[in-house]
Design a protein around this motif. Structure first.
Motif, PDB file in Angstrom:
ATOM      1  N   LEU A 293      -3.448  14.567  -2.581  1.00 31.73           N
ATOM      2  CA  LEU A 293      -2.689  14.503  -3.829  1.00 31.73           C
ATOM      3  C   LEU A 293      -3.410  13.578  -4.809  1.00 31.73           C
ATOM      4  O   LEU A 293      -3.440  13.825  -6.010  1.00 31.73           O
TER       5      LEU A 293
ATOM      6  N   GLY B  77      -5.402   3.058   0.477  1.00 34.87           N
ATOM      7  CA  GLY B  77      -4.337   2.997   1.464  1.00 34.87           C
ATOM      8  C   GLY B  77      -3.657   4.328   1.704  1.00 34.87           C
ATOM      9  O   GLY B  77      -2.568   4.374   2.278  1.00 34.87           O
ATOM     10  N   THR B  78      -4.245   5.415   1.276  1.00 36.08           N
ATOM     11  CA  THR B  78      -3.727   6.742   1.602  1.00 36.08           C
ATOM     12  C   THR B  78      -4.887   7.731   1.618  1.00 36.08           C
ATOM     13  O   THR B  78      -5.836   7.590   0.845  1.00 36.08           O
ATOM     14  N   LYS B  79      -4.791   8.706   2.526  1.00 35.50           N
ATOM     15  CA  LYS B  79      -5.827   9.735   2.589  1.00 35.50           C
ATOM     16  C   LYS B  79      -5.380  11.015   1.907  1.00 35.50           C
ATOM     17  O   LYS B  79      -6.103  12.010   1.900  1.00 35.50           O
ATOM     18  N   SER B  80      -4.156  11.006   1.349  1.00 34.41           N
ATOM     19  CA  SER B  80      -3.601  12.236   0.781  1.00 34.41           C
ATOM     20  C   SER B  80      -4.484  12.788  -0.328  1.00 34.41           C
ATOM     21  O   SER B  80      -4.926  12.063  -1.228  1.00 34.41           O
TER      22      SER B  80
ATOM     23  N   GLU C 109      -4.553  14.342  -8.549  1.00 36.04           N
ATOM     24  CA  GLU C 109      -4.104  13.563  -9.706  1.00 36.04           C
ATOM     25  C   GLU C 109      -5.282  13.038 -10.520  1.00 36.04           C
ATOM     26  O   GLU C 109      -5.176  12.844 -11.722  1.00 36.04           O
TER      27      GLU C 109
ATOM     28  N   PHE D  55       0.835  -1.199   0.000  1.00 41.62           N
ATOM     29  CA  PHE D  55       0.000   0.000   0.000  1.00 41.62           C
ATOM     30  C   PHE D  55       0.863   1.239   0.000  1.00 41.62           C
ATOM     31  O   PHE D  55       1.961   1.201   0.534  1.00 41.62           O
ATOM     32  N   PRO D  56       0.421   2.365  -0.543  1.00 43.23           N
ATOM     33  CA  PRO D  56      -0.826   2.555  -1.278  1.00 43.23           C
ATOM     34  C   PRO D  56      -0.852   1.739  -2.577  1.00 43.23           C
ATOM     35  O   PRO D  56       0.156   1.671  -3.277  1.00 43.23           O
ATOM     36  N   PHE D  57      -2.004   1.160  -2.864  1.00 40.17           N
ATOM     37  CA  PHE D  57      -2.155   0.300  -4.027  1.00 40.17           C
ATOM     38  C   PHE D  57      -2.927   1.074  -5.100  1.00 40.17           C
ATOM     39  O   PHE D  57      -4.058   1.488  -4.903  1.00 40.17           O
ATOM     40  N   LYS D  58      -2.229   1.276  -6.233  1.00 40.94           N
ATOM     41  CA  LYS D  58      -2.842   2.028  -7.345  1.00 40.94           C
ATOM     42  C   LYS D  58      -3.153   1.047  -8.460  1.00 40.94           C
ATOM     43  O   LYS D  58      -2.234   0.543  -9.093  1.00 40.94           O
TER      44      LYS D  58
ATOM     45  N   TYR E  89      -3.113  21.795  -4.092  1.00 38.87           N
ATOM     46  CA  TYR E  89      -2.341  20.765  -4.809  1.00 38.87           C
ATOM     47  C   TYR E  89      -2.338  21.051  -6.310  1.00 38.87           C
ATOM     48  O   TYR E  89      -1.302  20.976  -6.973  1.00 38.87           O
TER      49      TYR E  89
END
Lengths: 488, 488
Positions: free
Chosen positions: A165, A160-163, A169, A127-130, A308
């Motif tokens: 960003l 797996g991320t709260k960013s 994206e 993770f983070p899994f894209k 961002y």
């Protein structure tokens, strides 16, 4: 063998080579962008266990799933009618249970299978899994123009991320995909579920009985059933007419994405007025309302998203719209939500997505936040047809057809055929010695740009006739010159 | 929502990004070759009407089809149990009919849907029609190692011409695809149904009671059930033990493809001996046998195929084998048949195909001759894994990971991220500010070849640290140098 006229199941389609070519042009453009942003391909099976799918798409979804007859019922080595009949009887003697008949269904979207994959492979995944996923899904919806029972979804998700960003994206990818396809005039509508959540809190504090999801689902239908339809639905769900009036007042506010603060202020003023208008608020209620108004999480995150985008050098803010009527129908969204509309074309949204805080929670893995986007390829296809945006390269395959005059010309042509192919030029030799007109028609209908004519004269001189099928021009060239001219 | 542990239906698989990358490498290689030879892509729906599929694959096929529950039974707006129960009761009051329960099934192969497409679109198609099709098929077979319930087929077919150029091009394509994949040691077995037909005629004239298809289907199983198994099957079908002995004598003959004439002579001698051995042949029978021996169509066409290959400049005759035990299980083949085996690897055939004279006849369009080939991607995948043939390029996606030290490094990194992407370099910025070790692990596990490290020092100097993850080497470079180094 039966000789009845064959047909296609309702709501399904064949894609002929021309259409596949154009569709692949869209798929490849989307894939390239996904990959450039670090997403990797995942594929899941067409069938899923019903236990995985049931209850994930609401009542309607459960009904519209294509269910598969259990193997036991059609896998028997001796499937005589009596045996089968006996099976059915056995099933019916039990209290009715669909699991005796069906335990699997065709996938209904790509999101639930993705969540299932993540949970099953949680220990192997970094993770983070894209991941991106481009596969068909099936829905037993009533077929109509633009709505099919088999259609492709193109999804990209990060979990797996709260960013924020990731949200930024997503905006960049939407912008890049559509621009690469030649679609220039479009609007990316953005909202945040917690902006809508603030509205709900307000209504709730004033005695609304419907749930927040009821509210979001109803607002989502404004385009389809109009404000009156939404009003009716909300009142049916336990909202009062007065509340709906207040709600509509705020939903009429809109703004550019760059000017989030202005809109935020407007919403706050409107909420403040509502608060002051309503009699009988307790002091506690008023305090809560004031607190909600002070730090509205939705607006905070929308501002961070804008930041961002600014830092990433994004220039096309004119394509973004902050639309607080945007709700998205799915219940699992919890943060930013997106929807893309092509302007000046009669067509629903061509893309949509958003952040969800707990998608894998449905399978017992809580607190995996993620955000995703989905492209509707059928709609993008129709838009591109309407705007005439497919390049010629999406439609040609074979580059050269060599005609077949007679047996000796064929023998002469065979090594030339292989020389062209060795130079990576897609080439065919017409396989039969038929009239030239028929061979030219073949090239024409298959949109082959060059025809190479070889007869006794050409064999004698070594100068072959290359005809450009678009201009009609004809040149006499040696094979080396032809290879040079057509080199890819 | 249910929280039970999610699982996959038996016999189905998820393909994770690494596997999808490798599979796409195979698919793309096959596609490129198909296209170079003038084949165009076709796609058909996953579901077909049962009337299209039933009876096309023999009894076993009908049993192993995945059938879809009728919509009427699960599409009702009010699907209360009673209502559903009532429906079932209604069905059971009628004479039992599966069509009340299911009218559609998942496609079982790509050939029958292709024939259906050709018949439905006969007036729009320009013949000869060269199509390729790469899609999954579904079979409710008992799952075991290497056998799945969902798997891809990669087919190419030409219909509308009898030219043996098509057979020759199939050999070229087989050779090119496997060589391009790095598989060098393989054998393309070739036979002709009419060579087998001659054997059948012989047995028939001597009183055999089984059909020719019985014979072909039995011979096809030599690898699976051995000669003894085949003997038993043939005797069960009405062949005498004596006939089977004669047959096996001839089937033991084999030869290189270049020396077709030698093998033909051997077969003729063997047949002649059989003829002379058997007492009680009538004069008529002997005349017929002599006639069959004089012009055996199968051998004539195999020689023509060899001639085409010679003229096309084909060099790898050592990879071809004339195998008169090759029969192929499918009943619709009528001419040349092919099968490919990788040598020195424990694996069944990875490709097969042949000519059929009347595929579309099943849908009422007779006399459309065609020839096709199918690649088994799952088996090719396993062979390539065993021989370690996948190039690294099939497995990497993201080229650069930019690390995320802190807020100011992130802001500094954002425009660099976009600069790299603008140069078509797939790049990610790690979305969270976590320990560097975790970020490096991410790059490692995702097989990202370069990591770009940006901290306060790098920001101050403008010299960014580029780490090669394979060699461990680290260079300090300006962004322009990095762009140049990684240019694609």
């Amino acid at each position: 063998m039966s000789k009845e006229k064959p047909s296609l199941p309702k709501g399904t389609r064949d894609f002929n080579p021309e259409v596949v070519g154009k569709r692949n042009y869209i798929f490849n453009t989307i894939k390239q962008t996904f990959q450039k942003f670090g997403f990797q391909p995942l594929e899941t099976p067409a069938m899923e266990n019903l236990s995985v799918l049931t209850g994930k798409y609401g009542e309607e979804g459960d009904q519209l799933m294509f269910k598969i007859l259990n193997n036991g019922l059609h896998e028997k080595k001796e499937p005589e009618k009596e045996k089968l009949q006996e099976n059915w009887n056995k099933i019916l003697q039990q209290p009715f249970s669909t699991s005796a008949i069906t335990e699997r269904a065709l996938r209904y979207d790509l999101t639930v299978p993705f969540a299932r994959f993540v949970v099953m492979n949680r220990n192997e995944i970094t993770f983070p899994f894209k991941r991106y996923q481009i596969q068909p899904v099936w829905r037993a919806d009533r077929p109509q123009k633009g709505r099919y029972r088999e259609f492709y979804q193109c999804d990209a998700d990060v979990v797996g991320t709260k960013s924020l960003l990731c949200e930024a994206e997503i905006v960049l990818m939407l912008d890049e995909v559509l621009t690469s396809l030649g679609i220039e005039d479009f609007t990316i509508k953005i909202n945040h579920r917690k902006v809508l959540g603030v509205l709900y809190e307000f209504l709730f504090l004033q005695g609304a009985k419907g749930t927040d999801i009821d509210l979001f689902v109803a607002i989502d239908k404004i385009d389809k059933i109009g404000l009156d339809g939404v009003r009716k639905e909300l009142i049916d769900k336990g909202y009062t007419s007065e509340m709906v009036n207040k709600l509509f007042e705020i939903l009429s506010l809109n703004g550019s994405f760059e000017k989030i603060n202005e809109l935020e202020d407007k919403v706050k003023v409107a909420l403040g007025e509502i608060r002051d208008d309503v009699e009988g608020n307790s002091k506690n209620q008023n305090n809560t309302i004031t607190k909600i108004m002070r730090t509205p999480v939705g607006f905070v995150e929308l501002r961070e998203l804008r930041e961002y985008l600014n830092n990433l050098g994004f220039k096309n803010f004119n394509r973004l719209a902050l639309d607080i009527t945007l709700a998205r129908g799915l219940s699992y969204y919890t943060g930013c939500i997106f929807e893309v509309k092509v302007n000046n074309v009669k067509m629903g949204s061509i893309s949509g997505g958003g952040r969800y805080d707990n998608l894998t929670g449905m399978f017992g893995l809580p607190n995996v936040s993620g955000v995703g986007i989905s492209f509707g390829v059928d709609r993008i296809y129709d838009v591109m047809e309407e705007l005439n945006l497919f390049p010629e390269s999406a439609q040609t395959s074979t580059q050269v057809l060599i005609t077949n005059f007679d047996a000796s010309a064929e023998v002469y042509a065979l090594p030339i055929l292989q020389q062209l192919r060795a130079a990576n030029i897609a080439t065919e030799l017409y396989p039969d010695q038929v009239k030239l007109a028929k061979q030219m028609t073949y090239a024409d209908q298959k949109k082959i740009p060059y025809v190479l004519l070889i007869g006794s004269e050409e064999i004698a001189s070594g100068l072959l006739k290359l005809k450009n099928m678009r201009t009609g021009e004809q040149e006499s060239l040696r094979i080396e010159e032809i290879l040079k001219k057509l080199a890819v």
